[in-house]
Design an enzyme around this catalytic site. Structure first.
Site, short mmCIF file in Angstrom:
data_model
loop_
_atom_site.label_atom_id
_atom_site.label_comp_id
_atom_site.label_asym_id
_atom_site.label_seq_id
_atom_site.Cartn_x
_atom_site.Cartn_y
_atom_site.Cartn_z
N CYS A 28 -4.05 -7.00 -1.64
CA CYS A 28 -3.01 -6.95 -2.74
C CYS A 28 -3.14 -8.45 -3.56
O CYS A 28 -2.58 -9.55 -2.91
CB CYS A 28 -1.68 -6.46 -2.15
SG CYS A 28 -0.26 -6.55 -3.33
N TYR A 50 -5.62 -2.43 -13.25
CA TYR A 50 -5.24 -1.28 -12.65
C TYR A 50 -5.08 0.14 -13.92
O TYR A 50 -5.30 1.10 -13.40
CB TYR A 50 -3.78 -1.20 -11.79
CG TYR A 50 -4.10 -2.15 -10.68
CD1 TYR A 50 -4.14 -1.30 -9.50
CD2 TYR A 50 -4.01 -3.46 -10.75
CE1 TYR A 50 -4.30 -2.12 -8.30
CE2 TYR A 50 -4.15 -4.23 -9.52
CZ TYR A 50 -4.37 -3.49 -8.22
OH TYR A 50 -4.53 -4.46 -7.09
#
Length: 412
Positions: free
Chosen positions: A128, A266
């Site tokens: 992440c 994303y």
């Protein structure tokens, strides 16, 4: 390749077929005659292997040909519907198919860390980029002892889980057990808070071990807290990554970088329509061009001083070529093709303690082996050569862009 020993086969009379009763020719010394030129008999064929049921059925139905068009169309339609269903759970989108990132449920004020009644514990996952921010600021500020960390591993269902033991791979941080609560999953940790919790269990998450409460799961709040809220116990309290005189410029850069780069990759990878992807990819690469041009005349985003804005951009850039360029369809250019951006990334990577937070092997595993809707085969490609530690450690010469010497602030 192996060497096979020379086979010496015995001579057999081809006229006679009853080999059990036919006498073997002998030499005048009484020993059987042999031939060094006759080839050995071929080995017996291997026994047939039973194919799996699906292979057996397909061979029975259409042999070596492709399946009929109707079957291909049916499978394609079914997979498309299934993919959209999985993506709606993995990455919620608006009616246009554009990814919309859910907001963090727990926000924090930077003054919270000053209380002597708190015992902070950080939960992160290595893939992440948002969690990676917190690891970098924690290291640069010297908070390793003040804020212990538990590193979760992405499970096959996409949730965060903890391993029984830590398997060390180099000097990088590696997934291991939950050293604060002994839980098996991050979801279990969230549920320990007063009143429980059934929402999204995300990283990073800052936990108060004394009060058994979630302090914060918004990455930017956490790095602001680490930067200025824990200076009493920080090993490097003089480092300020958000000086008051730079706050306006830091905010301006964040307002550009977050939607178009940090979240922009994303929006490309999780787009559920061609229109949504086209918008996202155009915004992403136009912003990378802008950043590359700006960094041609400035060492960091705000000039000579490393700031939180640089940390936020870095964690996306370090993942760009090994992950986002391939898996998230950010294919227009590689980061290494941007001379200034790539040098800028190497500059930050080479700041002491930063490289030690960049476990690129775990990062690639966390994307390619877990994001099933984007990579159903779970095959992780090889690491791009430009992402090897030796290349990232090449001289960047960006110190020549500094107007004044700020190494004390950056490297202390």
């Amino acid at each position: 390749m192996s060497c096979t020993p020379l086979h010496i086969s015995t001579f057999r009379n081809p006229i006679h077929t009853n080999r059990a009763t036919q006498p073997r020719p002998t030499s005048r010394h009484g020993s059987p005659r042999t031939s060094l030129t006759q080839p050995p008999p071929p080995p017996p064929p291997p026994p047939p292997q039973n194919p799996d049921p699906i292979t057996a059925i397909t061979r029975l139905l259409w042999g070596k040909s492709l399946p009929p068009q109707l079957l291909i169309s049916t499978v394609r339609s079914t997979w498309s519907a299934t993919w959209h269903l999985m993506m709606s759970q993995l990455a919620p989108s608006d009616p246009s198919g554009s990814y919309t990132r859910p907001t963090s449920q727990f926000r924090s004020k930077s003054s919270l860390g000053q209380s002597p009644d708190t015992a902070l514990h950080l939960y992160v996952g290595l893939p992440c980029p948002w969690a990676h921010r917190t690891l970098i600021v924690r290291s640069l500020k010297g908070l390793e002892d003040t804020v212990p960390v538990s590193i979760a591993s992405p499970g096959i269902d996409g949730s965060w889980e903890f391993l029984d033991t830590t398997v060390r791979v180099g000097d990088y941080p590696n997934p291991g057990p939950d050293t604060a609560n002994g839980c098996k999953t991050l979801r279990e940790v969230y549920k320990l808070r007063r009143g429980g919790y059934d929402g999204r269990s995300t990283v990073p998450m800052l936990w108060d071990a004394k009060r058994k409460e979630v302090v914060c799961n918004e990455s930017y709040d956490i790095i602001e807290l680490f930067n200025s809220g824990l200076n009493r116990s920080a090993g490097n309290p003089d480092l300020d990554l958000s000086p008051p005189s730079f706050k306006t410029r830091i905010d301006e850069w964040n307002q550009i970088i977050y939607p178009r780069v940090n979240n922009g990759v994303y929006r490309c990878g999780f787009a559920q329509s061609q229109e949504a992807y086209d918008i996202a990819v155009n915004e992403l690469f136009s912003t990378l061009e802008l950043l590359d041009e700006h960094l041609g005349g400035a060492r960091y985003l705000c000039g000579d001083t490393l700031t939180l804005a640089d940390i936020c951009l870095f964690t996306t850039l370090i993942r760009f070529d090994p992950v986002y360029n391939v898996l998230f369809k950010c294919t227009r250019k590689k980061l290494i093709e941007y001379q200034n951006l790539h040098g800028y990334m190497r500059d930050i990577y080479q700041i002491p303690k930063v490289a030690a937070t960049c476990n690129l092997g775990a990062i690639m595993d966390g994307y390619y082996k877990i994001l099933f809707p984007l990579n159903p085969g779970n095959i992780r490609p090889s690491m791009p050569s430009c992402c090897e530690h030796e290349v990232l450690s090449d001289p960047h010469n960006r110190e020549t862009l500094s107007l004044v010497e700020n190494n004390v602030q950056v490297y202390a």
